[in-house]
Scaffold this active site. Structure first.
Site, PDB file in Angstrom:
ATOM      1  N   ASP A 138      11.040 -32.905 -12.609  1.00 41.76           N
ATOM      2  CA  ASP A 138      11.713 -34.149 -12.233  1.00 41.76           C
ATOM      3  C   ASP A 138      10.691 -35.238 -11.887  1.00 41.76           C
ATOM      4  O   ASP A 138       9.609 -34.939 -11.379  1.00 41.76           O
ATOM      5  CB  ASP A 138      12.629 -33.872 -11.028  1.00 41.76           C
ATOM      6  CG  ASP A 138      13.686 -34.945 -10.851  1.00 41.76           C
ATOM      7  OD1 ASP A 138      13.796 -35.841 -11.711  1.00 41.76           O
ATOM      8  OD2 ASP A 138      14.406 -34.882  -9.838  1.00 41.76           O
ATOM      9  N   ASN A 151      10.017 -38.100 -14.127  1.00 40.17           N
ATOM     10  CA  ASN A 151       9.447 -38.841 -15.268  1.00 40.17           C
ATOM     11  C   ASN A 151       9.742 -40.341 -15.185  1.00 40.17           C
ATOM     12  O   ASN A 151       8.873 -41.178 -15.479  1.00 40.17           O
ATOM     13  CB  ASN A 151      10.027 -38.324 -16.594  1.00 40.17           C
ATOM     14  CG  ASN A 151       9.597 -36.909 -16.905  1.00 40.17           C
ATOM     15  OD1 ASN A 151       8.727 -36.353 -16.236  1.00 40.17           O
ATOM     16  ND2 ASN A 151      10.202 -36.313 -17.918  1.00 40.17           N
ATOM     17  N   GLY A 152      10.972 -40.663 -14.796  1.00 37.79           N
ATOM     18  CA  GLY A 152      11.382 -42.072 -14.733  1.00 37.79           C
ATOM     19  C   GLY A 152      10.602 -42.818 -13.664  1.00 37.79           C
ATOM     20  O   GLY A 152      10.103 -43.933 -13.901  1.00 37.79           O
ATOM     21  N   ARG A 153      10.493 -42.215 -12.479  1.00 36.16           N
ATOM     22  CA  ARG A 153       9.758 -42.872 -11.385  1.00 36.16           C
ATOM     23  C   ARG A 153       8.275 -43.014 -11.729  1.00 36.16           C
ATOM     24  O   ARG A 153       7.638 -44.002 -11.401  1.00 36.16           O
ATOM     25  CB  ARG A 153       9.949 -42.077 -10.076  1.00 36.16           C
ATOM     26  CG  ARG A 153      11.260 -42.411  -9.382  1.00 36.16           C
ATOM     27  CD  ARG A 153      11.640 -41.367  -8.378  1.00 36.16           C
ATOM     28  NE  ARG A 153      12.176 -40.173  -9.043  1.00 36.16           N
ATOM     29  CZ  ARG A 153      12.427 -39.031  -8.417  1.00 36.16           C
ATOM     30  NH1 ARG A 153      12.166 -38.928  -7.129  1.00 36.16           N
ATOM     31  NH2 ARG A 153      12.929 -38.018  -9.077  1.00 36.16           N
ATOM     32  N   HIS A 207       8.771 -39.666 -20.108  1.00 33.02           N
ATOM     33  CA  HIS A 207       9.184 -38.409 -20.746  1.00 33.02           C
ATOM     34  C   HIS A 207       8.057 -37.859 -21.628  1.00 33.02           C
ATOM     35  O   HIS A 207       7.828 -36.657 -21.687  1.00 33.02           O
ATOM     36  CB  HIS A 207      10.455 -38.612 -21.566  1.00 33.02           C
ATOM     37  CG  HIS A 207      11.658 -38.912 -20.714  1.00 33.02           C
ATOM     38  ND1 HIS A 207      11.972 -38.190 -19.598  1.00 33.02           N
ATOM     39  CD2 HIS A 207      12.614 -39.879 -20.809  1.00 33.02           C
ATOM     40  CE1 HIS A 207      13.075 -38.676 -19.041  1.00 33.02           C
ATOM     41  NE2 HIS A 207      13.484 -39.713 -19.763  1.00 33.02           N
ATOM     42  N   GLU A 222      24.278 -32.250 -17.945  1.00 30.50           N
ATOM     43  CA  GLU A 222      24.591 -33.531 -17.301  1.00 30.50           C
ATOM     44  C   GLU A 222      23.752 -34.669 -17.891  1.00 30.50           C
ATOM     45  O   GLU A 222      24.157 -35.829 -17.852  1.00 30.50           O
ATOM     46  CB  GLU A 222      24.355 -33.421 -15.788  1.00 30.50           C
ATOM     47  CG  GLU A 222      25.341 -32.508 -15.053  1.00 30.50           C
ATOM     48  CD  GLU A 222      25.118 -31.010 -15.253  1.00 30.50           C
ATOM     49  OE1 GLU A 222      24.006 -30.617 -15.679  1.00 30.50           O
ATOM     50  OE2 GLU A 222      26.052 -30.227 -15.005  1.00 30.50           O
ATOM     51  N   TRP A 225      23.390 -35.514 -20.833  1.00 30.86           N
ATOM     52  CA  TRP A 225      24.094 -36.220 -21.928  1.00 30.86           C
ATOM     53  C   TRP A 225      24.734 -37.502 -21.418  1.00 30.86           C
ATOM     54  O   TRP A 225      25.023 -38.412 -22.202  1.00 30.86           O
ATOM     55  CB  TRP A 225      25.175 -35.326 -22.558  1.00 30.86           C
ATOM     56  CG  TRP A 225      24.645 -34.169 -23.333  1.00 30.86           C
ATOM     57  CD1 TRP A 225      24.721 -32.856 -22.978  1.00 30.86           C
ATOM     58  CD2 TRP A 225      23.960 -34.200 -24.593  1.00 30.86           C
ATOM     59  NE1 TRP A 225      24.125 -32.059 -23.936  1.00 30.86           N
ATOM     60  CE2 TRP A 225      23.645 -32.860 -24.939  1.00 30.86           C
ATOM     61  CE3 TRP A 225      23.563 -35.221 -25.469  1.00 30.86           C
ATOM     62  CZ2 TRP A 225      22.971 -32.516 -26.115  1.00 30.86           C
ATOM     63  CZ3 TRP A 225      22.885 -34.875 -26.639  1.00 30.86           C
ATOM     64  CH2 TRP A 225      22.603 -33.542 -26.946  1.00 30.86           C
ATOM     65  N   ARG A 259      23.366 -39.737 -19.589  1.00 29.54           N
ATOM     66  CA  ARG A 259      22.405 -40.827 -19.391  1.00 29.54           C
ATOM     67  C   ARG A 259      22.627 -41.939 -20.420  1.00 29.54           C
ATOM     68  O   ARG A 259      23.337 -41.758 -21.413  1.00 29.54           O
ATOM     69  CB  ARG A 259      20.970 -40.293 -19.503  1.00 29.54           C
ATOM     70  CG  ARG A 259      20.619 -39.399 -18.327  1.00 29.54           C
ATOM     71  CD  ARG A 259      19.128 -39.146 -18.262  1.00 29.54           C
ATOM     72  NE  ARG A 259      18.829 -38.348 -17.064  1.00 29.54           N
ATOM     73  CZ  ARG A 259      17.658 -38.285 -16.487  1.00 29.54           C
ATOM     74  NH1 ARG A 259      16.638 -38.940 -16.980  1.00 29.54           N
ATOM     75  NH2 ARG A 259      17.477 -37.540 -15.411  1.00 29.54           N
ATOM     76  N   LEU A 266       2.893 -15.401 -23.637  1.00 24.95           N
ATOM     77  CA  LEU A 266       3.668 -16.058 -22.584  1.00 24.95           C
ATOM     78  C   LEU A 266       5.054 -16.313 -23.172  1.00 24.95           C
ATOM     79  O   LEU A 266       5.155 -16.755 -24.313  1.00 24.95           O
ATOM     80  CB  LEU A 266       3.005 -17.400 -22.226  1.00 24.95           C
ATOM     81  CG  LEU A 266       3.735 -18.311 -21.234  1.00 24.95           C
ATOM     82  CD1 LEU A 266       3.644 -17.742 -19.815  1.00 24.95           C
ATOM     83  CD2 LEU A 266       3.135 -19.725 -21.236  1.00 24.95           C
ATOM     84  N   SER A 321      20.487 -28.637  -8.712  1.00 23.13           N
ATOM     85  CA  SER A 321      21.010 -29.344  -9.885  1.00 23.13           C
ATOM     86  C   SER A 321      21.527 -28.425 -10.987  1.00 23.13           C
ATOM     87  O   SER A 321      21.202 -28.592 -12.165  1.00 23.13           O
ATOM     88  CB  SER A 321      19.952 -30.298 -10.453  1.00 23.13           C
ATOM     89  OG  SER A 321      19.681 -31.318  -9.530  1.00 23.13           O
TER      90      SER A 321
END
Ligand code: IPE
Ligand code: MG
Length: 244
Positions: free
Chosen positions: A21, A23-25, A38, A68, A70, A72, A132, A197
């Site tokens: 969490d 990326n936007g900020r 992003h 959720e 979707w 945006r 991995l 979330s």
């Protein structure tokens, strides 16, 4: 690995699940469009791969796109989808080199068919790798997963394949998108938000939680190492007495 004992000397979380969490900020702090956040976030995820292996992690689950998400702004959704497609197309050889087994959880059919097909192809091609396991949650929601599992079990009960008296936790787990995968030992969320979330609700019943204010694009392998240090220093009782 500065200052930390080698993976062999500390108790390592074999399966780490991350809510990536912030990326936007991160983008707005840099004066950049959100899509740049992003992009930087995708790079941060890729940079973890070699170090995660060195640190002894076997499975890394990344919350990439939620059910959720979707909701945006349509342009942001388009940007994220095209970034996912770019990453699929450009990462194949690197994933092979690192022997990464790719696994998807979520409603992949919600995506445009070109993306869904390429993701499935990459998943199939990488099935034999054991360097991995990277689990990408795509169009994922834990409640949606539990709902589809209950529905599948309901159909099997209705047609006589399952006796309702045989219903137990293992049977439910077998019907989830995460069937056959180990449960996470450590959950990490970046950006200072203290929420789950709708991520892996069934699977994280006894997972250790770790929150950091670091924004996802700034999250480096050293931050991962710090989270693993925190995990190594915890005592886990799974509801049993600490005084036995
Ligand atoms: C996480 O970063 C990326 C996705 C959910 C796809 P955000 O986009 O939620 O970043 P913030 O919360 O706006 O900073
Ligand atoms: Mg966010």
């Amino acid at each position: 690995m500065s200052g930390s004992p080698p993976a062999s000397a500390r108790h390592v979380a074999r399966h780490v699940a991350i809510v990536m969490d912030g990326n936007g900020r991160w983008a707005s702090a840099q004066g950049l469009p959100k899509v740049a956040g992003h992009r930087a976030g995708a790079l941060a995820a890729k940079n973890l791969i070699p170090r995660a292996k060195e640190l002894g992690i076997k499975t890394l689950t990344l919350f990439t796109f939620s059910k959720e998400n979707w909701g945006r702004n349509p342009q942001e959704v388009r940007d994220i989808l095209s970034l996912i497609l770019d990453e699929i197309q450009s990462s194949e050889s690197e994933l092979q080199r690192q022997e990464v087994r790719l696994k998807i959880i979520g409603a992949l059919d919600d995506f445009p068919s070109d993306i869904a097909e390429q993701v499935r192809l990459l998943e199939a091609k990488s099935a034999h790798y054991n360097g991995l396991t990277m689990i990408f949650a795509l169009s994922y929601g834990a409640r949606q997963d539990i709902t589809q599992a209950v529905s599948a079990i309901g159909h099997k009960i209705a047609n006589g394949q399952i006796d309702p008296d045989d219903l137990d936790e293992a049977l439910i787990a077998e019907h989830l998108w995460t069937a056959g995968l180990p449960t996470p030992e450590l959950f990490i969320r970046t950006s200072g938000e203290l929420r789950l979330s709708n991520f892996l609700l069934w699977e994280i019943a006894y997972t250790e939680l770790y929150f950091t204010t670091c924004l996802w694009p700034d999250f480096t392998p050293d931050h991962l190492n710090a989270a693993l240090d925190s995990f190594a220093n915890r005592k886990r009782y799974f509801g049993k007495s600490r005084h036995v």
